[in-house]
Design a protein around this motif. Structure first.
Motif, PDB file in Angstrom:
ATOM      1  N   TYR A  21      -0.310  -0.936  -9.237  1.00 35.15           N
ATOM      2  CA  TYR A  21      -1.157  -2.129  -9.355  1.00 35.15           C
ATOM      3  C   TYR A  21      -2.293  -1.863 -10.343  1.00 35.15           C
ATOM      4  N   ALA A  22      -2.781  -0.633 -10.374  1.00 33.45           N
ATOM      5  CA  ALA A  22      -3.867  -0.293 -11.308  1.00 33.45           C
ATOM      6  C   ALA A  22      -3.417  -0.485 -12.748  1.00 33.45           C
ATOM      7  N   GLU A  23      -2.143  -0.171 -13.034  1.00 30.26           N
ATOM      8  CA  GLU A  23      -1.615  -0.359 -14.383  1.00 30.26           C
ATOM      9  C   GLU A  23      -1.534  -1.845 -14.723  1.00 30.26           C
ATOM     10  N   ILE A  24      -1.095  -2.646 -13.753  1.00 28.68           N
ATOM     11  CA  ILE A  24      -1.033  -4.103 -13.956  1.00 28.68           C
ATOM     12  C   ILE A  24      -2.445  -4.655 -14.116  1.00 28.68           C
ATOM     13  N   LYS A  25      -3.354  -4.200 -13.260  1.00 30.50           N
ATOM     14  CA  LYS A  25      -4.740  -4.678 -13.307  1.00 30.50           C
ATOM     15  C   LYS A  25      -5.382  -4.337 -14.645  1.00 30.50           C
TER      16      LYS A  25
ATOM     17  N   TYR B  27       0.847  -1.190   0.000  1.00 24.65           N
ATOM     18  CA  TYR B  27       0.000   0.000   0.000  1.00 24.65           C
ATOM     19  C   TYR B  27       0.882   1.240   0.000  1.00 24.65           C
ATOM     20  N   SER B  28       0.602   2.169  -0.885  1.00 22.88           N
ATOM     21  CA  SER B  28       1.372   3.406  -0.975  1.00 22.88           C
ATOM     22  C   SER B  28       0.541   4.573  -0.452  1.00 22.88           C
ATOM     23  N   PRO B  29       0.978   5.195   0.640  1.00 23.68           N
ATOM     24  CA  PRO B  29       0.260   6.376   1.132  1.00 23.68           C
ATOM     25  C   PRO B  29       0.443   7.590   0.222  1.00 23.68           C
ATOM     26  N   ILE B  30       1.421   7.544  -0.655  1.00 24.72           N
ATOM     27  CA  ILE B  30       1.681   8.659  -1.561  1.00 24.72           C
ATOM     28  C   ILE B  30       0.510   8.832  -2.522  1.00 24.72           C
TER      29      ILE B  30
ATOM     30  N   ASN C  33      -2.209   6.731  -2.372  1.00 31.64           N
ATOM     31  CA  ASN C  33      -3.390   6.121  -1.761  1.00 31.64           C
ATOM     32  C   ASN C  33      -3.875   4.930  -2.601  1.00 31.64           C
ATOM     33  N   SER C  34      -2.911   4.135  -3.069  1.00 33.02           N
ATOM     34  CA  SER C  34      -3.222   2.973  -3.898  1.00 33.02           C
ATOM     35  C   SER C  34      -2.185   1.887  -3.636  1.00 33.02           C
ATOM     36  N   TYR C  35      -2.331   0.789  -4.349  1.00 32.24           N
ATOM     37  CA  TYR C  35      -1.399  -0.325  -4.188  1.00 32.24           C
ATOM     38  C   TYR C  35      -0.362  -0.308  -5.311  1.00 32.24           C
TER      39      TYR C  35
END
Length: 186
Positions: A171-175, A141-144, A146-148
Motif C-alpha cells: 500500500y505504501a508503494e501505491i500511496k 494488514y500484513s503481519p510480515i 507490519n503494513s498494509y
C-alpha cells in the motif's frame, strides 16, 4: 445648488454602480478561471495517478503471468511446497513481500511460510477461480511487514482448474505513486 448637487449625486451613484458591477464581474471572471485551472490540474493529477497505479499493477501482473506460464510452477504432479521453491527466485529478484501458488482447492504455499495454508475462504481466491481473471483484494494488514498490502491473484494460464498464483503489492508503494497525504493512511 440643488440641481448641481442632485446631478453630482446621480453621477456618483452611477459611477459607484458601474464600479460595483465591474468589481463583481472581475471577481466572477477570476473565480471561474481559478475553478477551471483547479479542475484541469485535478484531471491531470488523476490521470498521472491512474497511470502510476496501472504501472505498478501491470508490473506485478506481468510477473504473475510469466510465472503462471512456467511449466515447472504449474506442474500438478509436483507438490505445492516443491513448486514454490521455483517461485522464490522471482520473489527475491523483484523484491516482493509475498508470492504464492494455490491449487484449485485453496491449499496454498507461499514464499513466506514453509507450511501449507488454506486460502479457500478468501474472497480474492474465490473470485479469481470463479471468474478466471485477475482479481485485486481489498486492503489487508500484513503481519510480515507490519503494513498494509493488496493481493493480486490470477489463475494459472492453462485453465482455472490448476489453481492461482498471487503476489502482494505494498500500500505504501501505491500511496507513494498517488501522492496521498499521511492523514489518509489506514
Amino acid at each position: 445648488m440643488n440641481i448641481s448637487h442632485s446631478i453630482r449625486k446621480k453621477i456618483t451613484q452611477y459611477i459607484l454602480l458601474c464600479l460595483s458591477l465591474l468589481i463583481i464581474f472581475n471577481i466572477t471572471y477570476w473565480s471561474y478561471n481559478q475553478y477551471s485551472s483547479i479542475n484541469n490540474l485535478l484531471t491531470r493529477n488523476r490521470t498521472v495517478t491512474e497511470n502510476n497505479v496501472a504501472t505498478i499493477i501491470s508490473k506485478h501482473t506481468n510477473l504473475l503471468t510469466a510465472i503462471s506460464n512456467d511449466d515447472i510452477v504449474k506442474n500438478p504432479s509436483l507438490l505445492l511446497s516443491q513448486r514454490i521453491e521455483f517461485v522464490r527466485s522471482y520473489q527475491e529478484a523483484f523484491n516482493i513481500e509475498i508470492l504464492g501458488i494455490s491449487d484449485i482447492n485453496g491449499n496454498a504455499a507461499t514464499t513466506y511460510r514453509d507450511s501449507m495454508e488454506n486460502i479457500n475462504y478468501r474472497s480474492y481466491f474465490k473470485q479469481a477461480i470463479q471468474q478466471n481473471k485477475l482479481i485485486i483484494s481489498n486492503l489487508i494488514y500484513s503481519p510480515i511487514s507490519n503494513s498494509y498490502i493488496y493481493i493480486i491473484c490470477i489463475p494459472f494460464s492453462s485453465s482455472s482448474n490448476d489453481g492461482v498464483i498471487f503476489a502482494s503489492v505494498s500500500y505504501a508503494e501505491i500511496k507513494k505513486s498517488t501522492g496521498l497525504p499521511r492523514k489518509y493512511e489506514y
